[in-house]
Each structure stands twice: as C-alpha cells, then as structure tokens.
Design a protein around this motif. Structure first.
Motif, PDB file in Angstrom:
ATOM      1  N   LEU A 159       0.828  -1.201   0.000  1.00 38.89           N
ATOM      2  CA  LEU A 159       0.000   0.000   0.000  1.00 38.89           C
ATOM      3  C   LEU A 159       0.867   1.257   0.000  1.00 38.89           C
ATOM      4  CD1 LEU A 159      -2.792   1.335   0.204  1.00 38.89           C
ATOM      5  CD2 LEU A 159      -2.625   1.086   2.673  1.00 38.89           C
ATOM      6  N   GLU A 160       1.920   1.258   0.795  1.00 41.22           N
ATOM      7  CA  GLU A 160       2.804   2.426   0.861  1.00 41.22           C
ATOM      8  C   GLU A 160       3.489   2.672  -0.484  1.00 41.22           C
ATOM      9  OE1 GLU A 160       6.613   3.839   3.446  1.00 41.22           O
ATOM     10  OE2 GLU A 160       5.024   2.704   4.457  1.00 41.22           O
ATOM     11  N   ARG A 161       3.981   1.603  -1.128  1.00 35.03           N
ATOM     12  CA  ARG A 161       4.613   1.766  -2.453  1.00 35.03           C
ATOM     13  C   ARG A 161       3.606   2.263  -3.488  1.00 35.03           C
ATOM     14  NH1 ARG A 161       6.963  -3.597  -4.142  1.00 35.03           N
ATOM     15  NH2 ARG A 161       5.424  -4.335  -2.672  1.00 35.03           N
ATOM     16  N   LEU A 162       2.392   1.744  -3.422  1.00 39.22           N
ATOM     17  CA  LEU A 162       1.352   2.177  -4.349  1.00 39.22           C
ATOM     18  C   LEU A 162       1.033   3.653  -4.161  1.00 39.22           C
ATOM     19  CD1 LEU A 162      -0.831   1.456  -6.471  1.00 39.22           C
ATOM     20  CD2 LEU A 162      -2.313   0.876  -4.569  1.00 39.22           C
ATOM     21  N   LEU A 163       0.871   4.068  -2.935  1.00 42.24           N
ATOM     22  CA  LEU A 163       0.574   5.472  -2.662  1.00 42.24           C
ATOM     23  C   LEU A 163       1.737   6.382  -3.050  1.00 42.24           C
ATOM     24  CD1 LEU A 163      -1.335   5.214   0.727  1.00 42.24           C
ATOM     25  CD2 LEU A 163      -2.283   5.746  -1.511  1.00 42.24           C
ATOM     26  N   ASP A 164       2.962   5.930  -2.805  1.00 43.99           N
ATOM     27  CA  ASP A 164       4.132   6.728  -3.191  1.00 43.99           C
ATOM     28  C   ASP A 164       4.241   6.870  -4.704  1.00 43.99           C
ATOM     29  OD1 ASP A 164       4.921   7.337  -0.646  1.00 43.99           O
ATOM     30  OD2 ASP A 164       6.357   5.665  -0.498  1.00 43.99           O
ATOM     31  N   SER A 165       3.870   5.835  -5.442  1.00 40.11           N
ATOM     32  CA  SER A 165       3.941   5.929  -6.902  1.00 40.11           C
ATOM     33  C   SER A 165       2.820   6.815  -7.456  1.00 40.11           C
ATOM     34  CB  SER A 165       3.888   4.546  -7.536  1.00 40.11           C
ATOM     35  OG  SER A 165       2.628   3.960  -7.324  1.00 40.11           O
ATOM     36  N   LEU A 166       1.666   6.781  -6.823  1.00 39.34           N
ATOM     37  CA  LEU A 166       0.557   7.621  -7.288  1.00 39.34           C
ATOM     38  C   LEU A 166       0.686   9.066  -6.827  1.00 39.34           C
ATOM     39  CD1 LEU A 166      -2.447   5.193  -6.688  1.00 39.34           C
ATOM     40  CD2 LEU A 166      -1.468   5.855  -8.885  1.00 39.34           C
ATOM     41  N   PHE A 167       1.159   9.238  -5.609  1.00 43.88           N
ATOM     42  CA  PHE A 167       1.292  10.566  -5.020  1.00 43.88           C
ATOM     43  C   PHE A 167       2.713  10.717  -4.481  1.00 43.88           C
ATOM     44  CE2 PHE A 167      -3.015   8.917  -4.262  1.00 43.88           C
ATOM     45  CZ  PHE A 167      -3.743   9.805  -5.028  1.00 43.88           C
ATOM     46  N   PRO A 168       3.667  11.077  -5.363  1.00 43.47           N
ATOM     47  CA  PRO A 168       5.061  11.161  -4.895  1.00 43.47           C
ATOM     48  C   PRO A 168       5.213  12.203  -3.797  1.00 43.47           C
ATOM     49  CG  PRO A 168       4.855  11.720  -7.237  1.00 43.47           C
ATOM     50  CD  PRO A 168       3.500  11.419  -6.744  1.00 43.47           C
ATOM     51  N   ARG A 169       6.084  11.870  -2.879  1.00 41.48           N
ATOM     52  CA  ARG A 169       6.334  12.807  -1.786  1.00 41.48           C
ATOM     53  C   ARG A 169       7.205  13.940  -2.281  1.00 41.48           C
ATOM     54  NH1 ARG A 169       7.107   8.655   3.265  1.00 41.48           N
ATOM     55  NH2 ARG A 169       5.206   7.513   2.812  1.00 41.48           N
ATOM     56  N   ASN A 170       7.006  15.078  -1.719  1.00 39.88           N
ATOM     57  CA  ASN A 170       7.756  16.257  -2.131  1.00 39.88           C
ATOM     58  C   ASN A 170       9.172  16.176  -1.556  1.00 39.88           C
ATOM     59  OD1 ASN A 170       8.614  18.698  -2.978  1.00 39.88           O
ATOM     60  ND2 ASN A 170       7.119  19.903  -1.824  1.00 39.88           N
ATOM     61  N   THR A 171      10.148  15.963  -2.442  1.00 41.88           N
ATOM     62  CA  THR A 171      11.545  15.880  -2.004  1.00 41.88           C
ATOM     63  C   THR A 171      12.306  17.153  -2.345  1.00 41.88           C
ATOM     64  OG1 THR A 171      12.132  14.834  -4.104  1.00 41.88           O
ATOM     65  CG2 THR A 171      11.599  13.385  -2.231  1.00 41.88           C
ATOM     66  N   LEU A 172      11.617  18.115  -2.959  1.00 43.91           N
ATOM     67  CA  LEU A 172      12.269  19.380  -3.286  1.00 43.91           C
ATOM     68  C   LEU A 172      12.392  20.232  -2.043  1.00 43.91           C
ATOM     69  CD1 LEU A 172      10.338  20.193  -6.573  1.00 43.91           C
ATOM     70  CD2 LEU A 172      12.612  19.198  -6.371  1.00 43.91           C
ATOM     71  N   PRO A 173      13.430  21.053  -1.994  1.00 47.63           N
ATOM     72  CA  PRO A 173      13.576  21.925  -0.824  1.00 47.63           C
ATOM     73  C   PRO A 173      12.453  22.972  -0.760  1.00 47.63           C
ATOM     74  CG  PRO A 173      15.332  22.298  -2.425  1.00 47.63           C
ATOM     75  CD  PRO A 173      14.502  21.189  -2.940  1.00 47.63           C
ATOM     76  N   ASP A 174      12.096  23.292   0.437  1.00 45.88           N
ATOM     77  CA  ASP A 174      11.053  24.293   0.661  1.00 45.88           C
ATOM     78  C   ASP A 174      11.708  25.672   0.762  1.00 45.88           C
ATOM     79  OD1 ASP A 174       8.732  25.616   1.229  1.00 45.88           O
ATOM     80  OD2 ASP A 174       8.580  24.878   3.280  1.00 45.88           O
ATOM     81  N   PRO A 175      11.405  26.580  -0.192  1.00 47.69           N
ATOM     82  CA  PRO A 175      12.072  27.894  -0.166  1.00 47.69           C
ATOM     83  C   PRO A 175      11.675  28.735   1.067  1.00 47.69           C
ATOM     84  CG  PRO A 175      10.445  27.799  -1.935  1.00 47.69           C
ATOM     85  CD  PRO A 175      10.531  26.437  -1.309  1.00 47.69           C
TER      86      PRO A 175
END
Length: 102
Positions: free
Chosen positions: A83-99
C-alpha cells in the motif's frame, strides 16, 4: 399476527388421533403464516418501488449501502508495504527543498 397453537401437549403423550389433529393444525397455521409473509413482502416491495419513484436518490443510497458492507476496502486488503509503495507511486512525496523554510 400472533400464532396460536392452542393447547399443545409436550412430547408424544397424546393419542394417534390427537397427534394427527395437531400435525394438521400445525401445517395449516404454518401455511397461513408463510402466505402472510409473502403478502407482506409483496406489499413492502410495492411501497419501496413507490418510494423510489418519488425519490430517485433513494435507490442510489440503497445500492451504495449494500455495496459498502459487502467487502472490505482495498486499503484493508493490501499489505502495508504494498500500500505504501502504491501510494508513493501515485502521489510522490515532495523531495524538493522548501524555499520558505530555507
């Protein structure tokens, strides 16, 4: 409609005629009871159809309520890591830096 079985003796202490009479009475009352159930089911079904004609959204709600209770949801069936892999593939986590926080 209450069922009245009259004066029914316990066990088989009565005569053959008494047992036969009670058996016949039981079958007759059982048949009446079953026909009453069928009559009430038909009446209730007709009322439900009439209600659906007046309120079409009722049918939608009835079907959904039956479907929801029929089976567990997909998230309940899947294993946690799948479930976690499925959710990560559908809704990628934001790995970009927060300005704002930098």
């Amino acid at each position: 409609m209450p069922i009245d079985f009259g004066n029914v003796p316990r066990g088989r202490s009565g005569s053959e005629e008494e047992i036969e009479r009670l058996g016949t009475a039981y079958k007759l009352k059982r048949k009446k009871f079953q026909s009453e159930i069928c009559r009430l089911k038909s009446k209730t079904w007709a009322e439900l159809i009439g209600t659906i004609d007046r309120d079409p959204s009722l049918l939608y709600r009835l079907v959904l309520s039956r479907l929801r209770t029929a089976s567990p949801s997909l998230t309940e069936i899947l294993e946690e890591d799948v479930l976690e892999r499925l959710l990560d593939s559908l809704f990628p986590r934001n790995t970009l830096p927060d300005p704002r926080s930098d």
